[in-house]
Design a protein around this motif. Structure first.
Motif, PDB file in Angstrom:
ATOM      1  N   MET A  69       0.837  -1.208   0.000  1.00 55.43           N
ATOM      2  CA  MET A  69       0.000   0.000   0.000  1.00 55.43           C
ATOM      3  C   MET A  69       0.872   1.258   0.000  1.00 55.43           C
ATOM      4  O   MET A  69       0.594   2.208  -0.730  1.00 55.43           O
ATOM      5  CB  MET A  69      -0.928  -0.020   1.212  1.00 55.43           C
ATOM      6  CG  MET A  69      -1.785   1.227   1.380  1.00 55.43           C
ATOM      7  SD  MET A  69      -0.974   2.600   2.248  1.00 55.43           S
ATOM      8  CE  MET A  69      -0.655   1.916   3.840  1.00 55.43           C
ATOM      9  N   LEU A  70       1.949   1.243   0.784  1.00 59.28           N
ATOM     10  CA  LEU A  70       2.848   2.401   0.809  1.00 59.28           C
ATOM     11  C   LEU A  70       3.535   2.592  -0.552  1.00 59.28           C
ATOM     12  O   LEU A  70       3.729   3.727  -0.999  1.00 59.28           O
ATOM     13  CB  LEU A  70       3.886   2.256   1.915  1.00 59.28           C
ATOM     14  CG  LEU A  70       3.389   2.507   3.338  1.00 59.28           C
ATOM     15  CD1 LEU A  70       4.518   2.278   4.345  1.00 59.28           C
ATOM     16  CD2 LEU A  70       2.818   3.901   3.489  1.00 59.28           C
ATOM     17  N   THR A  71       3.894   1.496  -1.207  1.00 61.24           N
ATOM     18  CA  THR A  71       4.500   1.578  -2.538  1.00 61.24           C
ATOM     19  C   THR A  71       3.516   2.196  -3.526  1.00 61.24           C
ATOM     20  O   THR A  71       3.882   3.072  -4.319  1.00 61.24           O
ATOM     21  CB  THR A  71       4.940   0.175  -3.031  1.00 61.24           C
ATOM     22  OG1 THR A  71       5.852  -0.375  -2.090  1.00 61.24           O
ATOM     23  CG2 THR A  71       5.588   0.248  -4.402  1.00 61.24           C
ATOM     24  N   VAL A  72       2.268   1.756  -3.477  1.00 61.31           N
ATOM     25  CA  VAL A  72       1.232   2.327  -4.353  1.00 61.31           C
ATOM     26  C   VAL A  72       1.103   3.820  -4.066  1.00 61.31           C
ATOM     27  O   VAL A  72       1.050   4.641  -4.991  1.00 61.31           O
ATOM     28  CB  VAL A  72      -0.132   1.614  -4.145  1.00 61.31           C
ATOM     29  CG1 VAL A  72      -1.252   2.342  -4.878  1.00 61.31           C
ATOM     30  CG2 VAL A  72      -0.060   0.164  -4.585  1.00 61.31           C
ATOM     31  N   HIS A  73       1.073   4.173  -2.805  1.00 63.21           N
ATOM     32  CA  HIS A  73       0.898   5.568  -2.404  1.00 63.21           C
ATOM     33  C   HIS A  73       2.075   6.446  -2.859  1.00 63.21           C
ATOM     34  O   HIS A  73       1.868   7.549  -3.365  1.00 63.21           O
ATOM     35  CB  HIS A  73       0.745   5.643  -0.880  1.00 63.21           C
ATOM     36  CG  HIS A  73       0.531   7.021  -0.356  1.00 63.21           C
ATOM     37  ND1 HIS A  73      -0.637   7.728  -0.589  1.00 63.21           N
ATOM     38  CD2 HIS A  73       1.320   7.826   0.385  1.00 63.21           C
ATOM     39  CE1 HIS A  73      -0.539   8.923  -0.021  1.00 63.21           C
ATOM     40  NE2 HIS A  73       0.640   9.002   0.582  1.00 63.21           N
ATOM     41  N   LYS A  74       3.289   5.951  -2.689  1.00 63.82           N
ATOM     42  CA  LYS A  74       4.476   6.750  -3.011  1.00 63.82           C
ATOM     43  C   LYS A  74       4.825   6.751  -4.493  1.00 63.82           C
ATOM     44  O   LYS A  74       5.254   7.766  -5.041  1.00 63.82           O
ATOM     45  CB  LYS A  74       5.685   6.238  -2.216  1.00 63.82           C
ATOM     46  CG  LYS A  74       5.581   6.486  -0.728  1.00 63.82           C
ATOM     47  CD  LYS A  74       6.761   5.869   0.000  1.00 63.82           C
ATOM     48  CE  LYS A  74       6.613   6.035   1.508  1.00 63.82           C
ATOM     49  NZ  LYS A  74       7.679   5.338   2.240  1.00 63.82           N
ATOM     50  N   LYS A  75       4.694   5.605  -5.162  1.00 64.74           N
ATOM     51  CA  LYS A  75       5.137   5.488  -6.556  1.00 64.74           C
ATOM     52  C   LYS A  75       4.003   5.597  -7.575  1.00 64.74           C
ATOM     53  O   LYS A  75       4.259   5.643  -8.776  1.00 64.74           O
ATOM     54  CB  LYS A  75       5.890   4.179  -6.762  1.00 64.74           C
ATOM     55  CG  LYS A  75       7.179   4.116  -5.960  1.00 64.74           C
ATOM     56  CD  LYS A  75       8.000   2.920  -6.333  1.00 64.74           C
ATOM     57  CE  LYS A  75       9.336   2.977  -5.575  1.00 64.74           C
ATOM     58  NZ  LYS A  75      10.209   1.886  -5.959  1.00 64.74           N
ATOM     59  N   GLY A  76       2.767   5.562  -7.098  1.00 62.32           N
ATOM     60  CA  GLY A  76       1.638   5.684  -8.011  1.00 62.32           C
ATOM     61  C   GLY A  76       1.042   4.365  -8.457  1.00 62.32           C
ATOM     62  O   GLY A  76      -0.098   4.320  -8.884  1.00 62.32           O
ATOM     63  N   LEU A  77       1.808   3.286  -8.353  1.00 56.37           N
ATOM     64  CA  LEU A  77       1.294   1.952  -8.675  1.00 56.37           C
ATOM     65  C   LEU A  77       2.244   0.905  -8.135  1.00 56.37           C
ATOM     66  O   LEU A  77       3.398   1.197  -7.825  1.00 56.37           O
ATOM     67  CB  LEU A  77       1.086   1.763 -10.174  1.00 56.37           C
ATOM     68  CG  LEU A  77       2.311   1.767 -11.104  1.00 56.37           C
ATOM     69  CD1 LEU A  77       2.798   0.347 -11.342  1.00 56.37           C
ATOM     70  CD2 LEU A  77       1.931   2.378 -12.422  1.00 56.37           C
TER      71      LEU A  77
END
Length: 113
Positions: A69-77
């Protein structure tokens, strides 16, 4: 010459000295292509909802889901799994339907690996 005539001619009594070897070709089965399932970031879906999606539909632990979820939030996907076409398609549909039922604009897609 029929098969029966060949067997009679080349049998033990009529052996002409040639020994034949039967060669059987094996066809290799090709592995089906795999597809990445991706979650896309948006500004409206709560982070806890995304964590819940990852736990429920992708079998992740809370810690794994939180990290993705943090990766999605920070990188966009982020890639949340790699599956056969049918399974990837089912996962995308499940996530999209669940998000819509809970009135969240979360996007989930798939692409060939």
């Amino acid at each position: 010459m029929s098969l029966q005539q060949v067997l009679m001619t080349n049998g033990p009594e009529g052996d002409d000295g040639d020994s034949g070897v039967a060669v059987q070709t094996r066809t290799r089965t090709k592995r089906p292509p795999l597809y990445k399932v991706l979650l896309l970031n948006d500004d409206y879906t709560p982070m806890e909802f995304v964590v819940h999606i990852l736990e429920r539909f992708f079998g992740m632990t809370h810690a794994e889901a939180f990290e993705i979820m943090l990766t999605v939030h920070k990188k966009g996907l982020a890639v949340v799994g790699v599956f056969s076409h049918e399974i990837a398609e089912t996962k995308v549909t499940q996530v999209m339907d669940f998000a819509r039922r809970h009135q969240h604009p979360l996007q989930c897609t798939m692409e060939k690996e």
